[in-house]
Design a protein around this motif. Structure first.
Motif, PDB file in Angstrom:
ATOM      1  N   ARG A 236       0.854  -1.182   0.000  1.00  0.00           N
ATOM      2  CA  ARG A 236       0.000   0.000   0.000  1.00  0.00           C
ATOM      3  C   ARG A 236       0.892   1.234   0.000  1.00  0.00           C
ATOM      4  O   ARG A 236       1.851   1.307   0.766  1.00  0.00           O
ATOM      5  CB  ARG A 236      -0.902  -0.013   1.234  1.00  0.00           C
ATOM      6  CG  ARG A 236      -1.885   1.145   1.329  1.00  0.00           C
ATOM      7  CD  ARG A 236      -2.742   0.997   2.584  1.00  0.00           C
ATOM      8  NE  ARG A 236      -1.945   1.081   3.804  1.00  0.00           N
ATOM      9  CZ  ARG A 236      -2.314   0.559   4.978  1.00  0.00           C
ATOM     10  NH1 ARG A 236      -3.462  -0.096   5.088  1.00  0.00           N
ATOM     11  NH2 ARG A 236      -1.546   0.684   6.051  1.00  0.00           N
ATOM     12  N   LEU A 237       0.573   2.194  -0.859  1.00  0.00           N
ATOM     13  CA  LEU A 237       1.394   3.400  -0.929  1.00  0.00           C
ATOM     14  C   LEU A 237       1.133   4.303   0.266  1.00  0.00           C
ATOM     15  O   LEU A 237       0.002   4.709   0.533  1.00  0.00           O
ATOM     16  CB  LEU A 237       1.102   4.168  -2.221  1.00  0.00           C
ATOM     17  CG  LEU A 237       1.874   5.482  -2.403  1.00  0.00           C
ATOM     18  CD1 LEU A 237       3.371   5.223  -2.464  1.00  0.00           C
ATOM     19  CD2 LEU A 237       1.404   6.230  -3.639  1.00  0.00           C
ATOM     20  N   ASP A 238       2.205   4.610   0.994  1.00  0.00           N
ATOM     21  CA  ASP A 238       2.174   5.628   2.039  1.00  0.00           C
ATOM     22  C   ASP A 238       2.468   6.952   1.340  1.00  0.00           C
ATOM     23  O   ASP A 238       3.625   7.235   0.987  1.00  0.00           O
ATOM     24  CB  ASP A 238       3.237   5.308   3.098  1.00  0.00           C
ATOM     25  CG  ASP A 238       3.239   6.292   4.262  1.00  0.00           C
ATOM     26  OD1 ASP A 238       2.932   7.484   4.037  1.00  0.00           O
ATOM     27  OD2 ASP A 238       3.569   5.889   5.384  1.00  0.00           O
ATOM     28  N   ALA A 246       4.534  -2.909   3.053  1.00  0.00           N
ATOM     29  CA  ALA A 246       3.969  -4.260   2.990  1.00  0.00           C
ATOM     30  C   ALA A 246       2.806  -4.407   3.956  1.00  0.00           C
ATOM     31  O   ALA A 246       2.818  -3.852   5.063  1.00  0.00           O
ATOM     32  CB  ALA A 246       5.050  -5.284   3.305  1.00  0.00           C
ATOM     33  N   LEU A 247       1.796  -5.160   3.539  1.00  0.00           N
ATOM     34  CA  LEU A 247       0.644  -5.468   4.371  1.00  0.00           C
ATOM     35  C   LEU A 247       0.683  -6.949   4.740  1.00  0.00           C
ATOM     36  O   LEU A 247       1.062  -7.800   3.932  1.00  0.00           O
ATOM     37  CB  LEU A 247      -0.650  -5.166   3.614  1.00  0.00           C
ATOM     38  CG  LEU A 247      -0.831  -3.726   3.137  1.00  0.00           C
ATOM     39  CD1 LEU A 247      -2.074  -3.617   2.268  1.00  0.00           C
ATOM     40  CD2 LEU A 247      -0.926  -2.775   4.326  1.00  0.00           C
ATOM     41  N   LYS A 248       0.256  -7.259   5.955  1.00  0.00           N
ATOM     42  CA  LYS A 248       0.177  -8.653   6.380  1.00  0.00           C
ATOM     43  C   LYS A 248      -1.119  -9.266   5.862  1.00  0.00           C
ATOM     44  O   LYS A 248      -2.198  -8.691   6.012  1.00  0.00           O
ATOM     45  CB  LYS A 248       0.239  -8.759   7.899  1.00  0.00           C
ATOM     46  CG  LYS A 248       1.585  -8.375   8.491  1.00  0.00           C
ATOM     47  CD  LYS A 248       1.606  -8.576   9.998  1.00  0.00           C
ATOM     48  CE  LYS A 248       2.969  -8.232  10.580  1.00  0.00           C
ATOM     49  NZ  LYS A 248       3.001  -8.419  12.066  1.00  0.00           N
ATOM     50  N   THR A 249      -1.016 -10.449   5.254  1.00  0.00           N
ATOM     51  CA  THR A 249      -2.203 -11.153   4.757  1.00  0.00           C
ATOM     52  C   THR A 249      -2.158 -12.594   5.232  1.00  0.00           C
ATOM     53  O   THR A 249      -1.096 -13.100   5.604  1.00  0.00           O
ATOM     54  CB  THR A 249      -2.268 -11.132   3.221  1.00  0.00           C
ATOM     55  OG1 THR A 249      -1.240 -11.994   2.702  1.00  0.00           O
ATOM     56  CG2 THR A 249      -2.073  -9.732   2.677  1.00  0.00           C
ATOM     57  N   ASP A 279     -11.028  -2.687   5.895  1.00  0.00           N
ATOM     58  CA  ASP A 279     -10.394  -1.626   6.678  1.00  0.00           C
ATOM     59  C   ASP A 279      -9.059  -1.183   6.075  1.00  0.00           C
ATOM     60  O   ASP A 279      -8.072  -1.014   6.768  1.00  0.00           O
ATOM     61  CB  ASP A 279     -10.214  -2.052   8.145  1.00  0.00           C
ATOM     62  CG  ASP A 279      -9.436  -3.362   8.293  1.00  0.00           C
ATOM     63  OD1 ASP A 279      -8.830  -3.814   7.289  1.00  0.00           O
ATOM     64  OD2 ASP A 279      -9.423  -3.924   9.401  1.00  0.00           O
ATOM     65  N   ASN A 280      -9.053  -1.065   4.744  1.00  0.00           N
ATOM     66  CA  ASN A 280      -7.891  -0.519   4.041  1.00  0.00           C
ATOM     67  C   ASN A 280      -6.642  -1.379   4.211  1.00  0.00           C
ATOM     68  O   ASN A 280      -5.518  -0.883   4.211  1.00  0.00           O
ATOM     69  CB  ASN A 280      -7.601   0.914   4.510  1.00  0.00           C
ATOM     70  CG  ASN A 280      -6.818   1.722   3.493  1.00  0.00           C
ATOM     71  OD1 ASN A 280      -6.962   1.536   2.287  1.00  0.00           O
ATOM     72  ND2 ASN A 280      -5.988   2.639   3.971  1.00  0.00           N
ATOM     73  N   GLY A 281      -6.855  -2.696   4.343  1.00  0.00           N
ATOM     74  CA  GLY A 281      -5.732  -3.613   4.391  1.00  0.00           C
ATOM     75  C   GLY A 281      -5.148  -3.881   5.754  1.00  0.00           C
ATOM     76  O   GLY A 281      -4.127  -4.564   5.875  1.00  0.00           O
ATOM     77  N   GLU A 282      -5.789  -3.380   6.804  1.00  0.00           N
ATOM     78  CA  GLU A 282      -5.268  -3.636   8.155  1.00  0.00           C
ATOM     79  C   GLU A 282      -5.526  -5.075   8.564  1.00  0.00           C
ATOM     80  O   GLU A 282      -4.672  -5.721   9.188  1.00  0.00           O
ATOM     81  CB  GLU A 282      -5.908  -2.669   9.154  1.00  0.00           C
ATOM     82  CG  GLU A 282      -5.531  -1.214   8.926  1.00  0.00           C
ATOM     83  CD  GLU A 282      -4.047  -0.973   9.051  1.00  0.00           C
ATOM     84  OE1 GLU A 282      -3.398  -1.595   9.908  1.00  0.00           O
ATOM     85  OE2 GLU A 282      -3.525  -0.150   8.262  1.00  0.00           O
TER      86      GLU A 282
END
Length: 366
Positions: A236-238, A246-249, A279-282
């Motif tokens: 996800r772009l900050d 990186a996002l945890k999946t 929730d936006n990838g959280e």
């Protein structure tokens, strides 16, 4: 000469992995005995292109534009009933296309090709190829100083990219408007432009991808830009840090695409794997799908229903923002690599070429 697109009953839709792209390229015909570098060789006319493998489709206003193996670019101005081929400056395989406005579009593919159109897909010119990209990346990072691991990794990868003679594919492209955009590809190769592709800046060191995994797709969902890739990679772009984090999946399976409905985002990919977030990838939840085939394309209908399509030609539909999916009808012949929707119709590109799929009304999906 125009090519008529077949209309098929409810069916399915798969999309692309490098293996499928290679298979599609082999299916387009015999190679010429004399070698011509595809980077600089215009695409040959392909009279049956609409009925041969095509890799990606996009809407340019009311027009449809599709790209495929050997640099083929097709247009339709009658809702996919007929297609015509337009000149392409390359014969490298093109695997992804998008239009930021009805006039401004970009297509990317093998050999690091980036093509641009400013007239709705009627004409195209090359903005970048793999060798140019490799030299640009090497020059950019050789001028940077410091001891950060990100910079060292970028310098090492730039050297490998150059040693490969730029022979790496760009797999997807995204532009927010006619100026700001990204192209992404194998081994974490990523470039950003702020002037419509006149100049490009490598972003290799701005991506949380220490293993240099392949980047498969890039999409802005709502106000957030995401990248999905192999081995469960989701980024996800900050915007503040100008970095993809990186996002945890819950999955280590490769993702090939992204689709959304309202606040829901779904990442889909290998062997029927799909996950969703509200929730936006959280946090992410795994989706149980009625298939084990790889999911290679997705989209949303005008009535809000979500579509997923598989390597087996299955079309899956959801009326509850991706919580559950149901298989529709019989599969289309062969894999489908991309799709776009118009009302209750889906136009697909795949191993069997281009076709229109009629969908039942929302009440008939249960």
């Amino acid at each position: 000469m125009s090519l008529r697109t077949p209309r098929v009953p409810v069916s399915g839709i798969p999309a692309l992995t490098l293996a499928l792209v290679a298979a599609a390229c082999l299916a387009t015909g015999e190679a010429s005995a004399a070698f011509h570098d595809p980077i600089d060789t215009p695409a040959a006319m392909a009279p049956n292109a609409a009925h041969e493998p095509m890799m990606s489709i996009a809407q340019a206003g009311k027009r449809l534009v599709a790209v495929g193996p050997r640099g083929v670019i097709l247009l339709s101005d009658d809702d996919a009933a007929h297609w015509r081929q337009v000149p392409s400056p390359v014969s490298s395989d093109l695997v992804s296309i998008m239009f930021a406005t009805p006039q401004h579009g970009w297509a990317v593919g093998h050999d690091g090709q980036v093509l641009q159109s400013a007239d709705g897909g009627a004409t195209w010119h090359k903005q970048l190829d793999g060798m140019q990209a490799a030299k640009l990346m090497q020059s950019f990072y050789s001028q940077q100083t410091g001891a950060s691991p990100d910079l060292k990794a970028a310098q090492d990868e730039a050297a490998r990219f150059l040693a490969d003679m730029g022979g790496r594919p760009f797999l997807d492209v995204w532009f927010d408007n006619d100026r700001s955009g990204w192209v992404i590809g194998s081994f974490n190769i990523i470039f950003h432009t702020q002037d419509g592709g006149k100049s490009w800046e490598p972003w290799f060191d701005r991506v949380d991808n220490p293993n240099a995994l392949n980047l498969h797709t890039i999409r802005r969902i709502g106000s957030t830009l995401y990248i999905a890739g192999e081995q469960g990679l989701l980024l996800r772009l900050d915007e503040g840090a100008q970095r993809f984090v990186a996002l945890k999946t819950p999955s280590k399976s490769s993702f090939f695409g992204l689709v959304s409905s309202g606040s829901t985002l779904i990442a889909y990919g290998l062997l029927g794997n799909a996950v969703r977030t509200d929730d936006n990838g959280e946090t992410w939840q795994k989706i149980t799908l009625p298939t084990g085939a790889s999911i290679l394309a997705g989209g949303q209908l005008a009535d809000g229903r979500l579509l997923l399509a598989t390597q087996a030609g299955e079309l899956l539909v959801s009326s509850d923002r991706g919580t559950t999916f149901t298989r529709l009808g019989a599969p289309v012949p062969g894999a489908v690599f991309s799709l776009t929707t118009r009302g209750s119709e889906v136009i697909v590109t795949g191993a069997a070429g281009l076709s229109r799929v009629d969908l039942p009304a929302a009440g008939a999906t249960k």
